[in-house]
Design a protein around this motif. Structure first.
Motif, PDB file in Angstrom:
ATOM      1  N   GLY A 181       0.841  -1.195   0.000  1.00  0.00           N
ATOM      2  CA  GLY A 181       0.000   0.000   0.000  1.00  0.00           C
ATOM      3  C   GLY A 181       0.872   1.239   0.000  1.00  0.00           C
ATOM      4  O   GLY A 181       2.014   1.213   0.455  1.00  0.00           O
ATOM      5  N   THR A 190      -6.942   2.128   6.598  1.00  0.00           N
ATOM      6  CA  THR A 190      -7.095   3.510   7.044  1.00  0.00           C
ATOM      7  C   THR A 190      -7.093   3.555   8.565  1.00  0.00           C
ATOM      8  O   THR A 190      -8.075   3.176   9.193  1.00  0.00           O
ATOM      9  N   SER A 226      -1.663   5.557   7.835  1.00  0.00           N
ATOM     10  CA  SER A 226      -2.653   5.157   6.840  1.00  0.00           C
ATOM     11  C   SER A 226      -2.010   4.835   5.497  1.00  0.00           C
ATOM     12  O   SER A 226      -1.008   5.431   5.121  1.00  0.00           O
ATOM     13  N   ASP A 231      -2.789  -1.174  -2.504  1.00  0.00           N
ATOM     14  CA  ASP A 231      -2.274  -1.253  -3.876  1.00  0.00           C
ATOM     15  C   ASP A 231      -2.264  -2.687  -4.383  1.00  0.00           C
ATOM     16  O   ASP A 231      -2.603  -2.944  -5.522  1.00  0.00           O
ATOM     17  N   LYS A 280     -12.161   1.290   1.895  1.00  0.00           N
ATOM     18  CA  LYS A 280     -11.828   2.462   2.699  1.00  0.00           C
ATOM     19  C   LYS A 280     -11.498   2.085   4.138  1.00  0.00           C
ATOM     20  O   LYS A 280     -10.955   2.887   4.885  1.00  0.00           O
ATOM     21  N   VAL A 311       0.123   7.327   2.933  1.00  0.00           N
ATOM     22  CA  VAL A 311      -0.532   8.614   2.681  1.00  0.00           C
ATOM     23  C   VAL A 311      -0.649   9.480   3.938  1.00  0.00           C
ATOM     24  O   VAL A 311      -1.109  10.615   3.868  1.00  0.00           O
ATOM     25  N   ASN A 342      -6.244  13.041  -0.248  1.00  0.00           N
ATOM     26  CA  ASN A 342      -6.285  11.599  -0.505  1.00  0.00           C
ATOM     27  C   ASN A 342      -7.383  10.951   0.333  1.00  0.00           C
ATOM     28  O   ASN A 342      -7.502  11.205   1.527  1.00  0.00           O
ATOM     29  N   GLU A 343      -8.186  10.106  -0.316  1.00  0.00           N
ATOM     30  CA  GLU A 343      -9.373   9.594   0.374  1.00  0.00           C
ATOM     31  C   GLU A 343      -9.074   8.513   1.405  1.00  0.00           C
ATOM     32  O   GLU A 343      -9.955   8.103   2.144  1.00  0.00           O
ATOM     33  N   PHE A 344      -7.816   8.068   1.475  1.00  0.00           N
ATOM     34  CA  PHE A 344      -7.483   7.047   2.463  1.00  0.00           C
ATOM     35  C   PHE A 344      -6.826   7.620   3.718  1.00  0.00           C
ATOM     36  O   PHE A 344      -6.351   6.874   4.561  1.00  0.00           O
ATOM     37  N   GLN A 387      -2.870   3.689   1.209  1.00  0.00           N
ATOM     38  CA  GLN A 387      -3.815   3.479   0.108  1.00  0.00           C
ATOM     39  C   GLN A 387      -3.517   2.103  -0.448  1.00  0.00           C
ATOM     40  O   GLN A 387      -2.444   1.864  -0.981  1.00  0.00           O
TER      41      GLN A 387
END
Length: 197
Positions: free
Chosen positions: A35, A123, A99, A103, A119, A38, A187-189, A101
């Motif tokens: 991942g 996270t 956290s 992958d 999500k 972030v 970033n949403e994560f 993201q």
DNA sequence: ATTTGGATCTACT
DNA sequence: GTAGATCCAAATT
């Protein structure tokens, strides 16, 4: 390439920022997972009462006093948190990875986490440890060999320098105001309050 | 042997 | 946004 030990010999704030966008890779329990980092937090060697090492060496925080480039894993609230030890002296400092993201190896992550929502896989510091299989055995382990757990930039998440946002750290009860948490803005994560994303 | 406090998470409102 | 669950390890008895 996998990062070399000298990557971690820099000061802790620089390392916390440099880690953003790089990949954390795990082969613990078989299936490979990875991942992008972030969200990180820096814990300083001096003047930081929130740093676990600030009250001296104990049985559980000895990894923080070790060489740069090893892991510091500790239990809290029935979860684990994963840190990277930094600094070029005996001054204990570390970067908490908060956290990722996701992958690679999403299926295995879902299995280990017991949730399917992407999500919620990686996270938060406790969640990413569960997804990656990080446990007490990784405490003190080197992150600069491709053994079970390492950091590389074979693939990197692209973002611009100005997209790094600094905020106060989450959950600490002292040194609350210091802007030592770093995120890839938007970033949403990224975890935590939306004001700090 | 027992207590206490955390660098948390989830479910619920 | 808040409450309750959860468990390890350090400090205290």
């Amino acid at each position: 390439m996998i990062v070399e030990p000298d990557f971690f010999e820099d000061d802790v704030i620089s390392v916390a920022k440099k880690l953003l966008g790089m990949r954390l890779v795990s082969t613990i329990n078989g299936q490979r997972r990875a991942g992008f980092i972030v969200e990180t937090e820096a814990y300083l060697p001096v003047g930081d009462s929130a740093c676990h090492a600030s009250k001296g060496k104990t049985k559980s925080n000895t990894s923080m006093f070790g060489p740069p480039g090893i892991a510091y894993v500790y239990p809290i609230h029935s979860r684990y948190c994963f840190n990277v030890v930094t600094g070029n002296t005996n001054a204990p400092s570390a970067v908490l990875v908060r956290s990722l993201q996701p992958d690679e190896g999403l299926a295995k992550m879902r299995l280990q986490r017991g949730v399917k929502d992407i999500k919620r896989l990686t996270t938060g510091p406790g969640c990413l440890c569960e997804a990656m299989g990080i446990n007490r055995l990784q405490d003190g382990a080197s992150l600069t060999t491709r053994r079970h757990l390492w950091i590389d930039d074979d693939i990197a998440l692209h973002f611009e320098e100005q997209e790094i946002k600094a905020t106060p750290r989450i959950g600490v009860t002292s040194a609350k105001e210091l802007p030592l948490r770093f995120v890839i803005a938007g970033n949403e994560f990224v975890s935590g309050p939306k004001k700090w994303r």
